[in-house]
Design an enzyme around this catalytic site. Sequence first.
Site, PDB file in Angstrom:
ATOM      1  N   GLU A 186      -5.993  10.456  -3.312  1.00  0.00           N
ATOM      2  CA  GLU A 186      -5.825  11.695  -3.977  1.00  0.00           C
ATOM      3  C   GLU A 186      -6.900  12.797  -3.568  1.00  0.00           C
ATOM      4  OE1 GLU A 186      -3.761   8.342  -6.125  1.00  0.00           O
ATOM      5  OE2 GLU A 186      -5.735   8.644  -5.287  1.00  0.00           O
ATOM      6  N   ASN A 221      -1.747   5.492   3.013  1.00  0.00           N
ATOM      7  CA  ASN A 221      -1.359   6.628   3.622  1.00  0.00           C
ATOM      8  C   ASN A 221      -1.328   6.532   5.289  1.00  0.00           C
ATOM      9  OD1 ASN A 221      -1.045   9.072   4.541  1.00  0.00           O
ATOM     10  ND2 ASN A 221      -3.024   9.854   3.911  1.00  0.00           N
ATOM     11  N   PRO A 230     -11.373  -3.347   4.878  1.00  0.00           N
ATOM     12  CA  PRO A 230     -10.558  -3.653   3.548  1.00  0.00           C
ATOM     13  C   PRO A 230     -10.983  -2.292   2.572  1.00  0.00           C
ATOM     14  CG  PRO A 230     -12.916  -4.624   3.607  1.00  0.00           C
ATOM     15  CD  PRO A 230     -12.486  -3.990   4.866  1.00  0.00           C
TER      16      PRO A 230
END
Length: 431
Positions: free
Chosen positions: A68, A338, A271
């Site tokens: 975000e 994403n 990760p």
Amino acid sequence: MKGRALPLTLRLYRGASAAASLLAPAWLSYRVRKGKEDPTRLAERRGHPSAERPDGPLVWVHGASVGEVISVLPLIERLDQRGFKVLLTSGTLTSSRVAATRAPPGVIHQFVPLDARGFIARFLDYWAPDLVLLAESELWPNLIAELGRRGTPVVLVNGRLSERSAKRWARLPKSARALLSRIDLCLAQSEEDAERYRSLGTPRVEICGNLKFDVPPPGVDPAELKRFGLAVGKRPVLLAASTHEGEEGAIIEAHRIITSRIPDLLTIIAPRHPERGTEVAELAEAAGLAPRQRGFDEWPDADTGIYVADTIGELGLFYRLAQVAFMGGSLVEHGGQNPIEPAKLGTVVLHGPHVWNFAAVYDALDTNEGAAEVADAMGIARAAYALMQDSQLQGHMADAAFATVTALGGALDRTLSAIEPYLIQIRLEAR
């Protein structure tokens, strides 16, 4: 909106969160031990400021985590260029590091306070934002209610609401309507998101598209790219980006399968939470491999099969090195990560079946043959091997992915146009 009574469920939430706030020190200390909080900035989580409020109009932009925050950075840059002071908040350590390295110099970062009425009131009393921009689906009840009580305009930017979340909210229709009616404007990513927000009682909804399509690809230090490129040489590279617990085992197994035919393959595992780097390395060791860790400033050598990229803000480096990138959070039921950044950098994207966080993006990529779905370790191995053996197929998919994400841009300009009346209003009030 101002002064509107809350339904019983939200009043109960308010009371429960107030009681729970008494346990905040213990909860935050626990999170510090888990490596999830900055011990020097815990007061921010209780609404205490650690920076001075600038004079003049202030726009507060909030993004929950890394994704975000990255998506709103171009919006923040435009606001900064126009002379608006910006307060950026987020809730994770990794997002704070992204803000520190990628936000414009004048932007103030704070950790968002926990959603207890006292903490929220303290935060708002001090910062007194003139406009609040919340990214995606950050609908904290006490925060929204308090902003509504104060009459502070709230715009939901890059609004996203999954079908699963919408169904949960639909079980509490009065609570959903009470909160969403306090959102002045919702700028949704898609028609599906817009319809879900409307059905739950959001009064004004517009479709602006996904801001993530307008985020420039992540940068890279040219010297570091050259140095790493020399270490890798001509070895083919498979990247597993933003993986979650339960996925690294499949990646390691895929690596073992591929190396039966491509013995010099280098598999990089990044990760999602870098603090899990040692855990991932131990999985590789248990599989009989000799991993090396970026977090320990180790470099891959000729004997390194698995390289653990457990650092922050370096995916731009690894996307540029890899021919194929598996996007994590999609083999497990997390909702996917994403894929836009690797698509913009010409890296072919593989993903698992669980991609509801970016359903429209993955659907467009898959439809245009810019990405491929895989179900397990064998699927990853077969797809990655085929791509590494067929440069024409690899180039076709990379070109299709780039064309897809480029065509879907424009959300930034539409978002700025939509919030323009609010920006004019706070300018006039400041005068």
